[in-house]
Design a protein around this motif. Structure first.
Motif, PDB file in Angstrom:
ATOM      1  N   GLY A  44      -8.110  -5.516 -13.676  1.00  0.00           N
ATOM      2  CA  GLY A  44      -8.182  -4.081 -13.441  1.00  0.00           C
ATOM      3  C   GLY A  44      -6.804  -3.489 -13.614  1.00  0.00           C
ATOM      4  O   GLY A  44      -5.860  -4.183 -14.011  1.00  0.00           O
ATOM      5  N   GLU A  45      -6.675  -2.204 -13.297  1.00  0.00           N
ATOM      6  CA  GLU A  45      -5.375  -1.550 -13.456  1.00  0.00           C
ATOM      7  C   GLU A  45      -4.309  -2.185 -12.571  1.00  0.00           C
ATOM      8  O   GLU A  45      -3.175  -2.366 -12.999  1.00  0.00           O
ATOM      9  N   ASP A  46      -4.678  -2.545 -11.341  1.00  0.00           N
ATOM     10  CA  ASP A  46      -3.729  -3.137 -10.395  1.00  0.00           C
ATOM     11  C   ASP A  46      -4.209  -4.466  -9.830  1.00  0.00           C
ATOM     12  O   ASP A  46      -3.794  -4.864  -8.748  1.00  0.00           O
ATOM     13  N   THR A  47      -5.099  -5.167 -10.538  1.00  0.00           N
ATOM     14  CA  THR A  47      -5.607  -6.447 -10.049  1.00  0.00           C
ATOM     15  C   THR A  47      -5.454  -7.531 -11.108  1.00  0.00           C
ATOM     16  O   THR A  47      -5.533  -7.251 -12.315  1.00  0.00           O
ATOM     17  N   GLU A 111       0.057  -8.665  -3.734  1.00  0.00           N
ATOM     18  CA  GLU A 111      -0.387  -9.494  -2.623  1.00  0.00           C
ATOM     19  C   GLU A 111      -1.578 -10.345  -3.037  1.00  0.00           C
ATOM     20  O   GLU A 111      -2.352  -9.954  -3.908  1.00  0.00           O
ATOM     21  N   VAL A 112      -1.716 -11.491  -2.379  1.00  0.00           N
ATOM     22  CA  VAL A 112      -2.879 -12.342  -2.609  1.00  0.00           C
ATOM     23  C   VAL A 112      -4.046 -11.759  -1.828  1.00  0.00           C
ATOM     24  O   VAL A 112      -3.954 -11.553  -0.622  1.00  0.00           O
ATOM     25  N   GLU A 113      -5.121 -11.458  -2.522  1.00  0.00           N
ATOM     26  CA  GLU A 113      -6.327 -10.911  -1.893  1.00  0.00           C
ATOM     27  C   GLU A 113      -7.209 -12.032  -1.344  1.00  0.00           C
ATOM     28  O   GLU A 113      -7.630 -11.992  -0.204  1.00  0.00           O
ATOM     29  N   ALA A 127      -3.558  -8.382  -6.043  1.00  0.00           N
ATOM     30  CA  ALA A 127      -3.644  -6.928  -6.179  1.00  0.00           C
ATOM     31  C   ALA A 127      -2.280  -6.307  -5.900  1.00  0.00           C
ATOM     32  O   ALA A 127      -1.561  -6.747  -5.004  1.00  0.00           O
ATOM     33  N   ARG A 128      -1.932  -5.309  -6.688  1.00  0.00           N
ATOM     34  CA  ARG A 128      -0.693  -4.541  -6.459  1.00  0.00           C
ATOM     35  C   ARG A 128      -1.038  -3.398  -5.519  1.00  0.00           C
ATOM     36  O   ARG A 128      -1.892  -2.569  -5.812  1.00  0.00           O
ATOM     37  N   LYS A 129      -0.360  -3.362  -4.380  1.00  0.00           N
ATOM     38  CA  LYS A 129      -0.592  -2.317  -3.386  1.00  0.00           C
ATOM     39  C   LYS A 129       0.720  -1.585  -3.136  1.00  0.00           C
ATOM     40  O   LYS A 129       1.528  -2.007  -2.321  1.00  0.00           O
TER      41      LYS A 129
END
Length: 163
Positions: A44-47, A111-113, A127-129
């Motif tokens: 995805g865009e940030d995953t 971060e690791v989801e 995921a980028r948060k």
């Protein structure tokens, strides 16, 4: 072997220490073996998803550690599985069971989801948060009359505080 001299950049750059360390680390990683094989996919865009092929390993023989922009995945087979069992003896053992440690550098705020292990494939979801304070925000532009009246009121308050 490639070598880079970052001395001129160190003298004129502030806050880029991590970037220079990453570039130097890539030289070290070029000589590292490619076991276990892995894929990195953008989902995805940030995953993102990291997939490692870990045939012969059980989930309890693999550890995943995320610490300060670095993800480490390590595996070690239990000792009792290397010894021949009473019911069979290996004539040829082609499924690798050697210990491994694979490291991935992560961007800030990644971060690791979750992690899952199925059919010999370890999948780590990332995921980028980005914090709200770091996201772009729109700034309102005041017109000349609004800006001058706001400046006048500040000036009057400042004058009152001084007197």
């Amino acid at each position: 072997m490639r070598t880079y001299d970052f001395a001129p950049l160190w003298r004129s750059s502030i806050g880029f220490d991590r970037l220079f360390e990453l570039i130097n680390d890539t030289q070290r990683l070029d000589s590292q073996d490619n076991y276990p094989p892995y894929d990195i996919a953008r989902t995805g865009e940030d995953t993102y998803r990291i997939s490692l092929a870990l045939a012969g390993f059980a989930p309890d023989e693999v550890t995943i550690t995320a610490q300060q922009n670095k993800l480490t995945i390590a595996g070690r087979k239990a000792d009792h599985q290397h010894q021949p069992r009473g019911d069979h003896e290996y004539l040829y053992q082609g499924i690798s069971a050697r210990p491994f440690e694979r490291q991935f550098n992560l961007e800030d705020h990644v971060e690791v989801e979750k992690a899952s292990f199925e059919n010999g494939l370890l999948q780590v979801e990332l995921a980028r948060k980005v914090p709200e304070a770091m996201k772009p925000r729109r700034i309102a532009i005041e017109t000349g009359t609004q800006a001058s009246s706001a400046n006048r009121s500040k000036t009057i308050d400042q004058v009152r505080a001084v007197s």
